[in-house]
Design a protein around this motif. Structure first.
Motif, PDB file in Angstrom:
ATOM      1  N   GLY A   7      19.727 -13.909 -16.373  1.00 33.81           N
ATOM      2  CA  GLY A   7      20.242 -13.360 -15.958  1.00 33.81           C
ATOM      3  C   GLY A   7      20.175 -11.825 -16.604  1.00 33.81           C
ATOM      4  O   GLY A   7      19.097 -11.633 -17.849  1.00 33.81           O
ATOM      5  N   GLY A   8      20.557 -10.624 -16.567  1.00 27.46           N
ATOM      6  CA  GLY A   8      20.043  -9.857 -17.032  1.00 27.46           C
ATOM      7  C   GLY A   8      20.624  -7.868 -16.845  1.00 27.46           C
ATOM      8  O   GLY A   8      21.076  -8.097 -16.152  1.00 27.46           O
ATOM      9  N   LEU A   9      19.852  -7.127 -17.431  1.00 28.21           N
ATOM     10  CA  LEU A   9      20.636  -5.908 -16.605  1.00 28.21           C
ATOM     11  C   LEU A   9      18.969  -5.376 -16.407  1.00 28.21           C
ATOM     12  O   LEU A   9      17.756  -5.503 -17.031  1.00 28.21           O
ATOM     13  CB  LEU A   9      20.397  -4.577 -17.939  1.00 28.21           C
ATOM     14  CG  LEU A   9      20.727  -3.293 -17.978  1.00 28.21           C
ATOM     15  CD1 LEU A   9      22.105  -3.190 -17.037  1.00 28.21           C
ATOM     16  CD2 LEU A   9      20.987  -2.964 -19.384  1.00 28.21           C
ATOM     17  N   VAL A  10      19.034  -4.891 -15.909  1.00 29.58           N
ATOM     18  CA  VAL A  10      17.741  -4.325 -14.620  1.00 29.58           C
ATOM     19  C   VAL A  10      18.353  -2.508 -13.795  1.00 29.58           C
ATOM     20  O   VAL A  10      19.128  -2.625 -13.344  1.00 29.58           O
ATOM     21  CB  VAL A  10      16.816  -5.032 -13.707  1.00 29.58           C
ATOM     22  CG1 VAL A  10      17.977  -5.572 -12.197  1.00 29.58           C
ATOM     23  CG2 VAL A  10      16.000  -5.169 -13.560  1.00 29.58           C
ATOM     24  N   GLN A  11      17.020  -1.981 -13.741  1.00 31.65           N
ATOM     25  CA  GLN A  11      17.483  -0.419 -13.488  1.00 31.65           C
ATOM     26  C   GLN A  11      17.362  -0.429 -11.611  1.00 31.65           C
ATOM     27  O   GLN A  11      15.885  -1.496 -10.994  1.00 31.65           O
ATOM     28  CB  GLN A  11      16.194   0.256 -13.449  1.00 31.65           C
ATOM     29  CG  GLN A  11      17.047   0.909 -15.157  1.00 31.65           C
ATOM     30  CD  GLN A  11      16.361   2.129 -15.194  1.00 31.65           C
ATOM     31  OE1 GLN A  11      14.539   2.462 -15.061  1.00 31.65           O
ATOM     32  NE2 GLN A  11      16.255   3.427 -15.814  1.00 31.65           N
ATOM     33  N   ALA A  12      18.090   0.039 -11.113  1.00 36.27           N
ATOM     34  CA  ALA A  12      17.382   0.008  -9.539  1.00 36.27           C
ATOM     35  C   ALA A  12      16.414  -0.352  -8.603  1.00 36.27           C
ATOM     36  O   ALA A  12      15.706   0.602  -9.299  1.00 36.27           O
ATOM     37  CB  ALA A  12      18.645   0.875  -8.965  1.00 36.27           C
ATOM     38  N   GLY A  13      15.646  -1.020  -7.879  1.00 35.08           N
ATOM     39  CA  GLY A  13      14.743  -0.378  -7.700  1.00 35.08           C
ATOM     40  C   GLY A  13      14.360  -2.039  -8.104  1.00 35.08           C
ATOM     41  O   GLY A  13      12.968  -1.981  -8.041  1.00 35.08           O
ATOM     42  N   GLY A  14      13.958  -2.803  -9.596  1.00 33.40           N
ATOM     43  CA  GLY A  14      13.537  -3.775 -10.442  1.00 33.40           C
ATOM     44  C   GLY A  14      13.848  -4.710  -9.966  1.00 33.40           C
ATOM     45  O   GLY A  14      14.234  -4.734  -8.721  1.00 33.40           O
ATOM     46  N   SER A  15      12.532  -5.997 -10.051  1.00 30.30           N
ATOM     47  CA  SER A  15      13.088  -7.256  -9.664  1.00 30.30           C
ATOM     48  C   SER A  15      13.693  -8.009 -11.025  1.00 30.30           C
ATOM     49  O   SER A  15      13.374  -8.349 -12.149  1.00 30.30           O
ATOM     50  CB  SER A  15      11.558  -7.501  -9.369  1.00 30.30           C
ATOM     51  OG  SER A  15      11.481  -7.176  -8.656  1.00 30.30           O
ATOM     52  N   LEU A  16      13.862  -8.907 -10.679  1.00 31.42           N
ATOM     53  CA  LEU A  16      14.896  -9.910 -11.827  1.00 31.42           C
ATOM     54  C   LEU A  16      14.588 -11.176 -11.005  1.00 31.42           C
ATOM     55  O   LEU A  16      14.658 -11.937  -9.870  1.00 31.42           O
ATOM     56  CB  LEU A  16      15.843  -9.734 -11.903  1.00 31.42           C
ATOM     57  CG  LEU A  16      17.308 -10.049 -13.701  1.00 31.42           C
ATOM     58  CD1 LEU A  16      16.066  -9.620 -14.430  1.00 31.42           C
ATOM     59  CD2 LEU A  16      18.638 -10.230 -13.398  1.00 31.42           C
ATOM     60  N   SER A  17      14.282 -12.472 -12.114  1.00 31.20           N
ATOM     61  CA  SER A  17      14.635 -13.772 -11.094  1.00 31.20           C
ATOM     62  C   SER A  17      15.476 -14.812 -12.485  1.00 31.20           C
ATOM     63  O   SER A  17      15.227 -14.472 -13.205  1.00 31.20           O
ATOM     64  CB  SER A  17      13.071 -14.743 -11.170  1.00 31.20           C
ATOM     65  OG  SER A  17      13.451 -15.604 -11.541  1.00 31.20           O
ATOM     66  N   VAL A  18      16.604 -15.083 -11.317  1.00 33.79           N
ATOM     67  CA  VAL A  18      17.473 -16.604 -12.194  1.00 33.79           C
ATOM     68  C   VAL A  18      17.116 -17.759 -11.691  1.00 33.79           C
ATOM     69  O   VAL A  18      16.090 -18.138 -10.626  1.00 33.79           O
ATOM     70  CB  VAL A  18      19.021 -16.054 -11.592  1.00 33.79           C
ATOM     71  CG1 VAL A  18      19.066 -14.688 -12.298  1.00 33.79           C
ATOM     72  CG2 VAL A  18      19.153 -15.543 -10.066  1.00 33.79           C
ATOM     73  N   SER A  19      16.912 -18.708 -13.013  1.00 34.35           N
ATOM     74  CA  SER A  19      16.980 -19.997 -12.448  1.00 34.35           C
ATOM     75  C   SER A  19      18.392 -20.584 -12.642  1.00 34.35           C
ATOM     76  O   SER A  19      19.380 -20.431 -13.516  1.00 34.35           O
ATOM     77  CB  SER A  19      15.543 -20.864 -13.629  1.00 34.35           C
ATOM     78  OG  SER A  19      14.622 -20.386 -13.423  1.00 34.35           O
ATOM     79  N   CYS A  20      17.600 -22.326 -12.095  1.00 39.78           N
ATOM     80  CA  CYS A  20      19.587 -23.309 -13.060  1.00 39.78           C
ATOM     81  C   CYS A  20      18.586 -24.634 -12.249  1.00 39.78           C
ATOM     82  O   CYS A  20      17.859 -24.561 -11.542  1.00 39.78           O
ATOM     83  CB  CYS A  20      19.953 -22.728 -11.068  1.00 39.78           C
ATOM     84  SG  CYS A  20      21.279 -24.379 -10.934  1.00 39.78           S
ATOM     85  N   ALA A  21      18.897 -25.020 -13.746  1.00 37.90           N
ATOM     86  CA  ALA A  21      18.292 -26.286 -13.943  1.00 37.90           C
ATOM     87  C   ALA A  21      19.388 -27.164 -13.787  1.00 37.90           C
ATOM     88  O   ALA A  21      20.390 -27.472 -14.520  1.00 37.90           O
ATOM     89  CB  ALA A  21      17.700 -26.604 -15.573  1.00 37.90           C
ATOM     90  N   ALA A  22      18.784 -28.392 -13.255  1.00 41.87           N
ATOM     91  CA  ALA A  22      20.148 -29.438 -12.460  1.00 41.87           C
ATOM     92  C   ALA A  22      19.799 -31.094 -13.260  1.00 41.87           C
ATOM     93  O   ALA A  22      18.383 -31.425 -13.930  1.00 41.87           O
ATOM     94  CB  ALA A  22      19.730 -29.952 -11.708  1.00 41.87           C
TER      95      ALA A  22
END
Length: 116
Positions: A9-24
């Motif tokens: 997670g994090g901070l991004v401007q509108a229109g941008g992209s971000l990827s989140v992960s979940c490790a099990a």
């Protein structure tokens, strides 16, 4: 017991992209249906996307369809959420949830903030 740890997670401007992960931390990760939920301040937790145990079925909430992509890598015991064309309304804590039979497990969440 299944432990889920979200990251990315994090901070991004509108229109941008971000990827989140979940490790099990579970040997039988491939048996679990797993998905993403989110909760914005003052709002109920809501469904975002889910993927079946074999990744043959995916579901998206209407408000993310066409912008978000869920995927999983069973060899790495990891779930992903690629988020594109982000809007301020996507700001929330994002949680992953794993379910198998009557059992359900939640991660601790990761904050995603989209600035306008």
């Amino acid at each position: 017991q299944v432990q889920l740890v979200e990251s990315g997670g994090g901070l991004v401007q509108a229109g941008g992209s971000l990827s989140v992960s979940c490790a099990a931390s579970v040997r039988t990760f491939s048996y679990y249906a797993i998905g993403w939920f989110r909760q914005a301040p003052g709002k109920e937790r809501e469904f975002v996307a889910a993927i079946g145990a074999s990744a043959s079925s995916v579901q998206y909430a209407d408000y993310v369809k066409g912008r978000f992509t869920i995927s999983r890598d069973n060899a790495k015991n990891t779930l992903y959420l690629q988020m594109n064309s982000l809007i301020p309304e996507d700001t929330a804590v994002y949680y992953c949830k794993a379910t198998e039979s009557v059992y359900a497990y939640w991660g601790q969440g990761t904050q995603v903030t989209v600035s306008s």
